[in-house]
Design an enzyme around this catalytic site. Structure first.
Site: not given
Ligand code: HPA
Length: 273
Positions: A209, A245
């Site tokens: 990203m 994450h």
């Protein structure tokens, strides 16, 4: 916008003695590379006029300028992602400051998921090229002709001769390295299993990203670019559990050492080209 870039770049210039030869953007969990620098000057993002501030865990929000051997480098510990709500102009603001400061070389690093079954978490991947079908572009809007042309060439955004140098450095150090295509997703959701299947068919090896907006602007401005992905996880659908994450941060911590060794070796050879 050029005014804001100039004010930020002038502020950075006023804090340093020698012009940096490298800009280095460190991805999730890789910020400790900056500990390697000597004669360091550290500037908090919030102190730089017009600079955005980062909001993601694992991104420290500091600029560190210092020396690696005799090479002056400007390191960003933390970057700005589109998914945080920044405009593309904000995402690439640091790279435009580098262009204004006439920094000729850019190293971008990131954490990425693998769509390639032959990769595994902890692998390093040299970015050979990217795919971006995301609609927004950092070059949309009035062209900053001081930096580059309206329609810029993208035939070699990850400079071929620097990739050759990086592969030779990895070989000498006996650090295995892959070379592959990075697929840019806007995030912040991780991909669906079907998206990953499609991304693989399209020819990418890893997905993430970040990085691509910065590389487009660096390429527009004529910088030499090296992109390095740290494969932190297998992508959705390959993995048998949900991605978090925390996994990304944990895996990048385990590769830190080889990542730092490789990067230092690449920079010392690149600086002497
Ligand atoms: N997808 C997108 N971005 C990522 C991933 C992923 O699997 N891992 C780290 N960044």
């Amino acid at each position: 916008m050029l005014d804001q870039i100039q004010q930020a770049a002038d502020f950075i210039s006023s804090r340093i003695l020698e012009p940096p030869q490298f800009g280095i953007i460190l991805g999730s969990g890789l910020g400790s590379f900056a500990d390697q620098l000597e004669s360091k000057v550290t500037i908090a993002f919030e102190d730089i006029p017009h600079f955005p501030v980062s909001t993601v865990e694992g991104h420290e929000g500091k600029m560190v300028i210092g020396k690696l051997e005799n090479t002056v480098v400007l390191v960003l510990q933390g970057r700005f992602h589109y998914y945080e709500g920044y405009s593309m102009d904000q995402v690439v603001f640091p790279v435009r400051c580098m262009l204004y400061l006439n920094i000729p070389n850019l190293i971008v690093t990131n954490a990425a998921g693998s769509v390639d079954m032959n990769y595994k978490p902890g692998d390093l991947m040299l970015i050979k090229d990217h795919i971006k079908f995301h609609a927004d572009s950092p070059l949309r809007g009035p062209n900053i002709s001081a930096f580059g042309p309206r329609f810029n060439d993208m035939s070699d955004p990850y400079t071929h001769r620097i990739r050759t140098l990086a592969k030779a450095a990895a070989k000498r150090l006996d650090i295995p390295i892959k070379e592959g295509v990075y697929y840019y997703m806007g995030g912040p959701s991780y991909e669906t299993a079907s998206e990953i299947k499609a991304i693989r068919i399209l020819g990418a090896n890893a997905v993430g990203m970040s990085t691509v907006p910065e590389v487009i602007v660096a390429s527009h401005g004529g910088m030499n670019v090296l992109g390095l992905s740290c494969i932190t996880n297998m992508a959705t659908g390959i993995l048998d559990h949900p991605i978090g994450h925390e996994d990304v941060i944990k895996t990048s911590a385990t590769v830190k050492e080889k990542f730092i060794t490789l990067l230092k070796s690449i920079i010392s050879q690149w600086a002497n080209l």
